[in-house]
Design a protein around this motif. Structure first.
Motif, short mmCIF file in Angstrom:
data_model
loop_
_atom_site.label_atom_id
_atom_site.label_comp_id
_atom_site.label_asym_id
_atom_site.label_seq_id
_atom_site.Cartn_x
_atom_site.Cartn_y
_atom_site.Cartn_z
N TYR A 224 -10.86 1.57 12.09
CA TYR A 224 -10.05 2.65 12.33
C TYR A 224 -9.00 2.96 11.87
N THR A 225 -8.72 4.05 11.10
CA THR A 225 -7.58 4.08 10.23
C THR A 225 -6.65 5.05 10.90
N SER A 226 -5.13 4.90 10.90
CA SER A 226 -4.48 5.84 11.00
C SER A 226 -4.28 7.24 10.47
N TRP A 269 -8.21 -5.74 11.42
CA TRP A 269 -8.11 -4.65 10.20
C TRP A 269 -8.82 -5.00 9.42
N VAL A 270 -8.93 -3.78 8.02
CA VAL A 270 -9.63 -4.27 7.01
C VAL A 270 -9.62 -5.76 6.01
N THR A 271 -8.86 -5.79 6.31
CA THR A 271 -7.97 -7.00 5.64
C THR A 271 -9.22 -8.07 5.46
N ASP A 365 1.24 -9.41 -6.20
CA ASP A 365 0.83 -8.21 -5.19
C ASP A 365 -0.37 -7.64 -5.95
N ASN A 366 -0.99 -6.72 -4.56
CA ASN A 366 -2.01 -6.04 -5.30
C ASN A 366 -2.55 -5.17 -3.95
N TRP A 367 -3.27 -3.95 -4.22
CA TRP A 367 -3.12 -2.48 -3.36
C TRP A 367 -4.70 -2.18 -3.01
N GLN A 369 -6.34 0.28 0.87
CA GLN A 369 -6.33 0.62 1.53
C GLN A 369 -8.04 0.53 2.37
N THR A 370 -7.73 1.00 3.76
CA THR A 370 -9.62 0.51 4.50
C THR A 370 -10.15 1.77 3.84
N GLU A 371 -9.88 2.85 3.50
CA GLU A 371 -11.23 3.63 3.05
C GLU A 371 -11.45 3.00 1.32
N THR A 372 -10.90 2.44 0.97
CA THR A 372 -11.21 2.15 -0.35
C THR A 372 -11.76 0.41 -0.56
N SER A 389 5.78 -4.00 -9.53
CA SER A 389 4.52 -3.61 -9.43
C SER A 389 3.06 -4.43 -9.05
N MET A 390 2.23 -2.74 -8.55
CA MET A 390 1.35 -3.58 -7.49
C MET A 390 -0.51 -4.04 -8.62
N GLY A 391 0.45 -3.66 -9.95
CA GLY A 391 -0.75 -4.19 -10.66
C GLY A 391 -1.41 -3.06 -11.72
N TRP A 461 3.34 1.71 -10.07
CA TRP A 461 4.67 1.09 -9.15
C TRP A 461 4.39 2.01 -7.90
N PHE A 462 4.21 1.63 -6.72
CA PHE A 462 3.84 2.05 -5.02
C PHE A 462 5.55 2.78 -4.84
N VAL A 463 5.30 4.33 -4.94
CA VAL A 463 6.68 4.57 -4.58
C VAL A 463 7.17 5.16 -2.70
N ILE A 470 3.05 5.65 10.12
CA ILE A 470 3.93 4.52 9.90
C ILE A 470 3.22 3.45 8.96
N ASN A 471 3.98 2.50 8.67
CA ASN A 471 3.54 1.09 8.28
C ASN A 471 4.42 0.29 8.95
N THR A 472 3.54 -1.20 9.55
CA THR A 472 4.71 -2.13 10.11
C THR A 472 4.17 -3.57 10.10
N ALA A 473 5.00 -4.30 9.33
CA ALA A 473 4.34 -5.29 8.92
C ALA A 473 2.73 -4.69 8.68
N GLY A 474 2.25 -4.17 7.48
CA GLY A 474 1.72 -3.73 7.25
C GLY A 474 0.42 -2.58 7.97
N HIS A 475 0.94 -2.58 9.39
CA HIS A 475 -0.01 -1.47 9.71
C HIS A 475 0.09 -0.73 10.04
N LEU A 476 -0.82 0.25 9.35
CA LEU A 476 -0.99 1.56 10.00
C LEU A 476 -0.66 1.91 11.36
N VAL A 477 0.22 3.13 11.57
CA VAL A 477 0.42 3.53 12.82
C VAL A 477 0.27 5.08 13.16
O1 PRX Z 1 0.22 2.96 1.59
C1 PRX Z 1 -0.40 2.11 1.35
C2 PRX Z 1 0.04 0.87 1.96
O2 PRX Z 1 -0.92 0.58 3.01
C3 PRX Z 1 -1.43 1.85 3.06
C4 PRX Z 1 -3.40 1.33 3.00
O3 PRX Z 1 -3.27 0.55 4.37
P1 PRX Z 1 -4.77 0.25 5.25
O4 PRX Z 1 -5.63 1.41 4.61
O5 PRX Z 1 -4.35 -0.54 6.36
O6 PRX Z 1 -5.29 -0.92 4.20
C5 PRX Z 1 -4.70 -2.39 4.43
C6 PRX Z 1 -5.31 -2.82 3.32
C7 PRX Z 1 -4.31 -3.28 2.20
C8 PRX Z 1 -1.65 2.27 1.79
O7 PRX Z 1 -2.41 3.94 1.45
N1 PRX Z 1 0.23 -0.26 0.67
C9 PRX Z 1 -1.35 -1.22 1.17
N2 PRX Z 1 -0.80 -1.97 -0.21
C10 PRX Z 1 -0.04 -1.76 -0.80
C11 PRX Z 1 0.33 -0.69 -0.03
N3 PRX Z 1 2.33 -0.39 0.23
C12 PRX Z 1 2.91 -0.99 -1.20
N4 PRX Z 1 2.27 -1.99 -2.21
C13 PRX Z 1 0.89 -2.36 -1.91
N5 PRX Z 1 0.44 -3.63 -2.28
#
Ligand code: PRX
Length: 583
Positions: A224-226, A269-271, A365-367, A369-372, A389-391, A461-463, A470-477
């Motif tokens: 589940y993702t917000s 969480w997906v990671t 760093d890498n980038w 999402q839950t969906e990907t 940069s995310m690479g 590069w992430f903007v 909200i992204n709090t400590a890597g958790h989407l809320v």
């Molecule tokens: O906004 C981006 C941020 O986290 C979101 C994805 O979160 P979630 O679906 O919970 O997946 C977590 C598993 C990675 C993205 O849409 N995000 C993720 N990685 C990065 C990031 N923002 C900046 N730099 C990153 N490396």
């Protein structure tokens, strides 16, 4: 401030040769079908994640190789080989089969990071169930929403967690079985009426099982993702996601046969599933699981004790390590570490620069999402790191930067980060919400909801995000989820929730609350609402700050203007307020 690129280590100084030694070359004529051949598959062309991650190794030379090194909260330790995992997961598959669980049924987990979570989850995959792990810090509301929406038939949990959500369990008509794992408890399993004991079921179950004939297109897992509106949605993945989880384990995490790998993410969480289960084990790698939470000294000690070589963590954790100071790591031998990755939020250049002397290497760093479902953009060991940069996209992935009409922008311009659909670990639907799924695709692109730019060398590069999530400590809320909980408090009339910038967690949840007639703002009421929200949601999701306001800014159609709340909070221009409702 501009940070200089950190040159990749010279080949002769690398402890091992990177799996992805030549990024450009591999990317050039890449075909996913070539990776298909590196998996084992089941007879008849069937594919099952549990086979690729466990049975494949158990039937071959890795049978006695350690798959899992577990350390519990109170220091107890357990180990499992791939062979043992095969037997245990077979037992759990038989347990589920005996209950009538069939392909496509949802089996959910509300558990701590204990070995039984890993065993039960892969056991459920073997029957062909769709698994759904839930974050163990959740309160009753998020658990109810997810179990209800998914129509979960079985819940596997632990005594303390079951107690926390006792009141919601009778409200779930589709939930037929609750299995309780008596981990970390002394004495007999404290079962409630109708609950089943994991230990009793497992002791009667056979360790032979024929994995269900799942095709690569069958559903395997949902997280589940917000989003901006409504309650969190279940992003559903297929068994074929393992193709990309395997490949990125090799290319991005650079996993090698003798590595000891540690992913610090929770499987709620997906990671914690894609990279805390599927990527390492599909590569046959030994991994460490630590049940305890964050403490700088405990984390350094884990690295030292288990001689962790490859580490996957998150920016908030790195910033918390920074905050703990430079003295702490000096007491630990961290020399086993050869490769570090980070995900979930922007990794600020300062964190990379801080890490250079502490870890003797750059954090990569890498980038995604839950969906990907798996990493899409990353830094690789054989490539220079540009701090911030995310690479670059992994082989097989085309990423673009689009304008508001979803047309491509040139290099250097900021816009929507978008991906050409069709990668193996791409989600296949939002559970029960195909319309929302469809809305994520425009002009042949998957629109990620993030804004980014690409430089002239192809680094991304992430903007920021394009929505209110909200992204709090890597958790989407999702703000809506928090607002819904707040307005259930008897004194709260309305609530608007935003992410407030924070030096450690990137953002913290802040709520603006207006009170019902007859209630006055006070410190006591603030604390009470805060406690109320924490108990319903989870500390990670509940507001860290509450501000009382006489009313909330709304559009004429009655929607709370979070954007305006945020602008006011940050002292920024309020932008277009033409749709603002006048009081
Ligand atoms: O906004 C981006 C941020 O986290 C979101 C994805 O979160 P979630 O679906 O919970 O997946 C977590 C598993 C990675 C993205 O849409 N995000 C993720 N990685 C990065 C990031 N923002 C900046 N730099 C990153 N490396």
């Amino acid at each position: 401030m501009d940070y200089k690129a950190i040159r990749k280590p010279e080949a002769q100084k690398m402890k091992v040769m990177p799996n992805l030694a030549d990024y450009e070359q591999v990317s050039k004529n890449f075909r996913w079908e070539d990776i298909h051949k590196e998996l084992d598959w089941l007879p008849g062309g069937f594919l099952n994640k549990a086979h690729e991650c466990i049975d494949r190794h158990a039937k071959g030379s890795r049978r006695d190789k350690l798959a899992l090194l577990w350390e519990g909260k109170s220091g107890d330790r357990e180990t499992y080989t791939f062979g043992q995992l095969k037997d245990e997961t077979n037992r759990f598959a038989n347990v589920l089969k005996g209950m009538g669980v069939v392909k496509g049924d949802r089996v959910f987990f509300f558990m701590e990071r204990v070995p039984e979570l890993y065993i039960a989850l892969f056991g459920a995959l073997k029957v062909g169930a769709i698994v759904g792990p839930l974050f163990s810090a959740f309160g009753p509301d998020p658990v109810r929403d997810r179990l209800l929406d998914s129509g979960a038939k079985v819940l596997v949990t632990q005594p303390d967690l079951r107690r926390r959500i006792a009141q919601i369990l009778p409200t779930l008509p589709q939930l037929k079985h609750i299995i309780v794992v008596n981990k970390g408890q002394r004495g007999p399993n404290p079962l409630s009426n109708g609950d089943l004991s994991y230990e009793a079921l497992m002791s009667d179950a056979s360790s032979s099982f024929d994995i269900a004939k799942t095709s690569m297109y069958d559903y395997s897992i949902m997280h589940y993702t917000s989003g901006t509106t409504g309650k969190p949605k279940g992003a559903v993945h297929r068994h074929m996601a393992v193709i990309q989880q395997y490949a990125t384990g090799r290319w991005v995490l650079d996993l090698h046969e003798d590595d000891i790998y540690w992913c610090t993410a929770d499987p709620g969480w997906v990671t914690g599933t894609s990279y805390g289960m599927l990527a390492p084990w599909s590569n046959g790698i030994t991994q460490v699981i630590y049940e305890g939470g964050f403490r700088a000294s405990a984390w350094y000690e884990m690295i030292q004790k288990y001689k962790v070589t490859v580490w996957y963590t998150a920016p908030t954790a790195i910033r918390m390590l920074m905050k703990a100071g430079d003295e702490v790591p000096k007491h630990y031998d961290l020399s086993s570490l050869r490769y570090i990755n980070s995900v979930g939020e922007p990794l600020n250049p300062e964190a990379i620069v801080w890490g250079l002397p502490v870890f003797n290497q750059a954090i990569h760093d890498n980038w995604w999402q839950t969906e990907t479902g798996a990493i899409l953009i990353g830094n690789y060991p054989a490539m220079d790191v540009r701090p911030g940069s995310m690479g670059k996209p992994i082989p097989g992935i085309e990423a673009g930067i689009l304008d508001d009409n979803y047309d491509q922008l040139p290099h250097g311009k900021e816009g929507h980060l978008a991906i050409r659909p069709g990668w193996p670990s791409m989600f296949h639907t939002y559970w029960g919400n195909q319309e929302l799924y469809n809305s994520r695709f425009r002009k042949g692109w998957y629109i990620t909801g993030d804004r980014a730019r690409r430089d002239e060398s192809g680094y991304f590069w992430f903007v920021g995000r394009t929505d209110d999530v909200i992204n709090t400590a890597g958790h989407l809320v999702g703000p809506f989820e928090v607002e819904s909980a707040l307005i259930e408090h008897p004194a709260v009339a309305e609530a608007g929730v935003i992410g407030k910038p924070d030096p450690i967690a990137m953002e913290v949840v802040k709520a603006f609350v207006s009170l019902k007639d007859g209630h006055e703002p006070s410190e006591q009421l603030r604390n009470e609402i805060m406690r109320f929200a924490r108990q319903k949601l989870a500390a990670a999701v509940a507001p860290r700050e509450i501000e009382f306001v006489p009313s909330l800014p709304k559009t004429r159609s009655g929607k709370i203007m979070r954007r305006l709340l945020k602008a006011r909070e940050l002292g920024l221009p309020e932008g277009d307020t033409s749709t603002l409702e006048e009081d």
